[in-house]
Design a protein around this motif. Structure first.
Motif, PDB file in Angstrom:
ATOM      1  N   ARG A 212      36.961  14.730 -36.311  1.00 50.77           N
ATOM      2  CA  ARG A 212      38.129  13.874 -36.129  1.00 50.77           C
ATOM      3  C   ARG A 212      39.381  14.668 -36.509  1.00 50.77           C
ATOM      4  O   ARG A 212      39.824  14.639 -37.656  1.00 50.77           O
ATOM      5  CB  ARG A 212      38.012  12.615 -36.972  1.00 50.77           C
ATOM      6  N   PRO A 213      39.961  15.390 -35.546  1.00 54.01           N
ATOM      7  CA  PRO A 213      41.143  16.210 -35.872  1.00 54.01           C
ATOM      8  C   PRO A 213      42.363  15.397 -36.263  1.00 54.01           C
ATOM      9  O   PRO A 213      43.238  15.894 -36.961  1.00 54.01           O
ATOM     10  CB  PRO A 213      41.389  17.000 -34.574  1.00 54.01           C
ATOM     11  N   SER A 214      42.440  14.140 -35.798  1.00 55.74           N
ATOM     12  CA  SER A 214      43.554  13.264 -36.164  1.00 55.74           C
ATOM     13  C   SER A 214      43.068  11.828 -36.118  1.00 55.74           C
ATOM     14  O   SER A 214      41.963  11.540 -35.653  1.00 55.74           O
ATOM     15  CB  SER A 214      44.744  13.458 -35.221  1.00 55.74           C
ATOM     16  N   ASP A 215      43.907  10.917 -36.580  1.00 62.72           N
ATOM     17  CA  ASP A 215      43.533   9.506 -36.570  1.00 62.72           C
ATOM     18  C   ASP A 215      43.503   8.935 -35.161  1.00 62.72           C
ATOM     19  O   ASP A 215      42.990   7.832 -34.953  1.00 62.72           O
ATOM     20  CB  ASP A 215      44.516   8.695 -37.430  1.00 62.72           C
TER      21      ASP A 215
ATOM     22  N   ALA B 186      36.849  10.188 -27.847  1.00 59.89           N
ATOM     23  CA  ALA B 186      37.344   8.817 -28.025  1.00 59.89           C
ATOM     24  C   ALA B 186      38.776   8.851 -28.530  1.00 59.89           C
ATOM     25  O   ALA B 186      39.134   9.676 -29.379  1.00 59.89           O
ATOM     26  CB  ALA B 186      36.460   8.050 -29.004  1.00 59.89           C
ATOM     27  N   LEU B 187      39.588   7.961 -27.984  1.00 58.76           N
ATOM     28  CA  LEU B 187      40.982   7.806 -28.406  1.00 58.76           C
ATOM     29  C   LEU B 187      41.128   6.416 -29.021  1.00 58.76           C
ATOM     30  O   LEU B 187      41.340   5.430 -28.307  1.00 58.76           O
ATOM     31  CB  LEU B 187      41.930   7.971 -27.222  1.00 58.76           C
ATOM     32  N   PRO B 188      40.976   6.312 -30.347  1.00 58.46           N
ATOM     33  CA  PRO B 188      41.133   4.994 -30.984  1.00 58.46           C
ATOM     34  C   PRO B 188      42.583   4.537 -30.983  1.00 58.46           C
ATOM     35  O   PRO B 188      43.512   5.357 -30.971  1.00 58.46           O
ATOM     36  CB  PRO B 188      40.627   5.238 -32.409  1.00 58.46           C
ATOM     37  N   ASP B 189      42.777   3.220 -30.979  1.00 60.28           N
ATOM     38  CA  ASP B 189      44.105   2.597 -30.981  1.00 60.28           C
ATOM     39  C   ASP B 189      44.928   3.030 -29.774  1.00 60.28           C
ATOM     40  O   ASP B 189      46.157   3.134 -29.846  1.00 60.28           O
ATOM     41  CB  ASP B 189      44.857   2.919 -32.279  1.00 60.28           C
ATOM     42  N   PHE B 190      44.268   3.279 -28.656  1.00 56.98           N
ATOM     43  CA  PHE B 190      44.953   3.719 -27.449  1.00 56.98           C
ATOM     44  C   PHE B 190      45.612   2.516 -26.773  1.00 56.98           C
ATOM     45  O   PHE B 190      44.939   1.628 -26.252  1.00 56.98           O
ATOM     46  CB  PHE B 190      43.967   4.383 -26.483  1.00 56.98           C
ATOM     47  N   GLY B 191      46.926   2.504 -26.772  1.00 57.43           N
ATOM     48  CA  GLY B 191      47.675   1.394 -26.175  1.00 57.43           C
ATOM     49  C   GLY B 191      47.907   0.232 -27.105  1.00 57.43           C
ATOM     50  O   GLY B 191      48.880  -0.496 -26.948  1.00 57.43           O
TER      51      GLY B 191
ATOM     52  N   TYR C 279      39.384  -3.176 -24.800  1.00 58.89           N
ATOM     53  CA  TYR C 279      40.665  -3.814 -25.082  1.00 58.89           C
ATOM     54  C   TYR C 279      40.439  -4.965 -26.048  1.00 58.89           C
ATOM     55  O   TYR C 279      39.677  -5.891 -25.766  1.00 58.89           O
ATOM     56  CB  TYR C 279      41.317  -4.339 -23.800  1.00 58.89           C
ATOM     57  N   ARG C 280      41.105  -4.886 -27.178  1.00 56.63           N
ATOM     58  CA  ARG C 280      40.925  -5.891 -28.225  1.00 56.63           C
ATOM     59  C   ARG C 280      41.907  -7.036 -28.004  1.00 56.63           C
ATOM     60  O   ARG C 280      43.108  -6.905 -28.236  1.00 56.63           O
ATOM     61  CB  ARG C 280      41.153  -5.252 -29.598  1.00 56.63           C
ATOM     62  N   VAL C 281      41.390  -8.152 -27.526  1.00 58.24           N
ATOM     63  CA  VAL C 281      42.221  -9.331 -27.294  1.00 58.24           C
ATOM     64  C   VAL C 281      42.642  -9.944 -28.620  1.00 58.24           C
ATOM     65  O   VAL C 281      43.793 -10.340 -28.806  1.00 58.24           O
ATOM     66  CB  VAL C 281      41.473 -10.359 -26.433  1.00 58.24           C
TER      67      VAL C 281
END
Length: 569
Positions: A457-460, A492-497, A531-533
């Motif tokens: 995990r290079p970044s958050d 994986a790109l967490p918190d994307f958008g 997508y987290r509703v």
């Protein structure tokens, strides 16, 4: 109050100072108290006074239960201190030291916090002041009754009377809030499901279809479901008993070869197909118990045990411990196939070792044994005579952003079973992942599997993970020994958008074997966007591409489209 004024002639003038001090210091805790003792009545009363407002706004009984639990734990017993020196944050040079010394050692109005601190430098509200005043007046009455205090002047008693009158409204409100909270607590305790068990649930709605060549002709758009109810019980606060009920009607998408036949392997299998009964009948698909014993963590499975329940998988954002609604769409992308070898009933142990220093962090050793038919006493089955898989894994961490694991699994497989059957989790002997060439066993035999997995995990906002596994299968009584391989990598790109969303892409080679004459490598690439509703609802559209189904380039590539909606409660 007149009774208090004139019978208090035996009380010391220091009572006034004690009252002010207990108001300004002893109960100067924040509104959300985390450490309180039963003897520290002012702070406890402050917490009680604010709880009804929180409870009145709560929309879920679970939130209310959490409030009640915090109230009950915050007012746990704490022995009365007998000397001001027992407070670690009070020094003789403090301006209020003498008043506090008198309050603690002469009048016994305060016990302090459980961690041995006084916390006298915090601000307080009028309600906190009123609570402290009320507690000190109660103590004054006790001293009057015993007639052991010194003489107090009428002027001092008049000051106490004015304070009580000034805060009479707050004191009355406090009493009303305490009564309301106690009534609400009694109602919740009488109607809550269990004092040791929490009910959790997951419901998956999935719209899915298959495309490409003959696969398009073999499928129609389907709307499917799977529901799981988890009963999470704890008896010590550190252990957990998991009882899971599952039902569903999800069936796998048909991947068809150019010969017109559908493949019955594990390629393209989606996670919500696992544990689905196909007809919405309910079954008990997991019963496990986890508890610490000394520094080790013990895992005991009565049924439905999986290696990924207790072993570190190192595939964040793709792996979902419930194998269903929140990670990758397919079983291949979710975890290293080595964890799909065997399953059922057994025992596992996680033992930490090493101190760690510099880059290398403390490590751990994982050992586990799962038998597929442990409940069957007939010959060829049971805990040690039937299909089983024994796992050993070394876990390492490099800094705070790199995790590594080296895994070995030795298994025994009866004739007709599959190498990656996860203990018969999918209609008996059907494979959960991989091609039929990698899974089929024409005779009983042993397997030795070796795997590596890593997560970086290079970044958050970025996570990279991957695995590789090699499987050596020796069949008894014939020359059909074989080898199988698998590898994959995901980004994986967490918190994307939006916070809580995940954009994921995972690609690699499904478990395959070339000994059968099929020489092509069955690659798979999956892309999804969760997508987290809300906290309890997520929607995940995704596409799965399968090349060379059946390990043959003669078969058309297949595509699977899925729209998965997950409800958690």
């Amino acid at each position: 109050m007149s009774n208090l004024l004139w019978k208090s002639l035996v009380v010391s003038p220091a009572v006034l100072g004690a009252t002010l001090l207990v108001s300004a210091a002893a109960i100067a805790a924040p509104n959300t108290t985390t450490e309180l003792s039963s003897a520290e009545i002012p702070a406890a009363t402050t917490e009680v006074a604010q709880q009804p407002e929180v409870l009145a706004q709560a929309t879920k009984d679970s939130q209310v239960l959490d409030q009640v639990k915090r109230y009950s734990t915050d007012t746990g017993s704490q022995s009365q201190v007998t000397s001001v020196s027992q407070f670690t944050d009070v020094q003789p040079t403090d301006w209020a030291f003498q008043s506090l010394q008198s309050l603690v050692e002469r009048y016994g109005c305060i016990a302090g916090y459980p961690n041995g601190t006084f916390r006298g430098n915090r601000a307080l509200s009028r309600y906190e002041f009123a609570a402290g005043l009320n507690a000190c007046l109660d103590r004054v009455n006790e001293l009057i009754a015993t007639a052991t205090a010194d003489v107090v002047t009428k002027q001092d008693l008049a000051t106490l009377q004015r304070l009580q009158e000034e805060f009479s409204a707050e004191l009355a409100t406090l009493r009303g809030r305490v009564d309301s909270l106690e009534a609400r607590t009694a109602e919740l305790e009488a109607n809550q499901f269990s004092t040791t068990t929490k009910l959790q649930g997951e419901a998956i709605f999935a719209l899915t279809d298959g495309f490409g060549g003959r696969t398009s002709n073999a499928n129609r758009a389907a709307f499917q479901n799977r529901v799981r109810l988890n009963l999470q019980s704890s008896f010590t606060g550190r252990d957990i008993l998991t009882t899971r009920l599952s039902a569903g009607n999800a069936n796998r998408v048909n991947v068809r070869g150019n010969d017109g036949n559908n493949f019955t392997d594990g390629t393209g299998l989606q996670t919500f197909n696992v544990g689905s009964t196909g007809d919405n009948s309910v079954n008990l698909d997991r019963l496990t118990y986890e508890a610490p014993i000394g520094p080790a963590q013990v895992y005991l499975a009565a049924t439905g045990g999986q290696h990924s329940h207790y072993a570190a998988v190192n595939n964040p954002y793709f792996f979902d411990k419930s194998d269903g609604g929140n990670g990758a769409l397919t079983t291949f992308s979710a975890e290293n196939p080595i964890y799909r070898i065997g399953g059922g009933s057994g025992l596992a142990l996680n033992v930490p070792f090493g101190q760690g220093g510099g880059i290398l962090k403390p490590s751990s050793l994982t050992l586990g044994y799962l038998a597929t038919n442990a409940n069957d006493p007939n010959p060829g089955n049971g805990l040690f005579d039937g299909n089983y898989a024994a796992l050993g894994q070394l876990n390492f961490s490099l800094g705070d952003r790199v995790a590594l694991a080296a895994t070995y699994v030795h298994g025994y497989h009866g004739a007709g079973s599959s190498l990656f059957d996860q203990g018969g989790a999918l209609n008996g002997a059907l494979p959960v992942v991989g091609t039929s060439q990698a899974n089929s066993l024409s005779a009983s035999g042993n397997s030795n599997s070796y795997g590596l997995s890593a997560a970086f995990r290079p970044s958050d906002k970025l996570s990279i993970s991957g695995f590789v596994s090699y499987h050596d299968v020796t069949l008894l009584g014939n020359n059909n020994d074989k080898e199988a391989w698998s590898y994959g990598i995901g980004v994986a790109l967490p918190d994307f958008g939006k916070k809580g969303n995940v954009l994921g892409i995972f690609g690699g080679a499904q478990p395959y074997s070339r000994q059968s004459g099929a020489s092509s490598i069955p690659y798979q690439v999956e892309g999804f966007y969760k997508y987290r509703v809300s906290d309890n609802v997520s929607i995940t559209p995704g596409v799965i591409w399968l090349s060379s189904p059946g390990q043959s380039d003669n078969n058309d590539d297949a595509f699977i489209g899925t729209l998965r909606t997950t409800f958690t409660f």
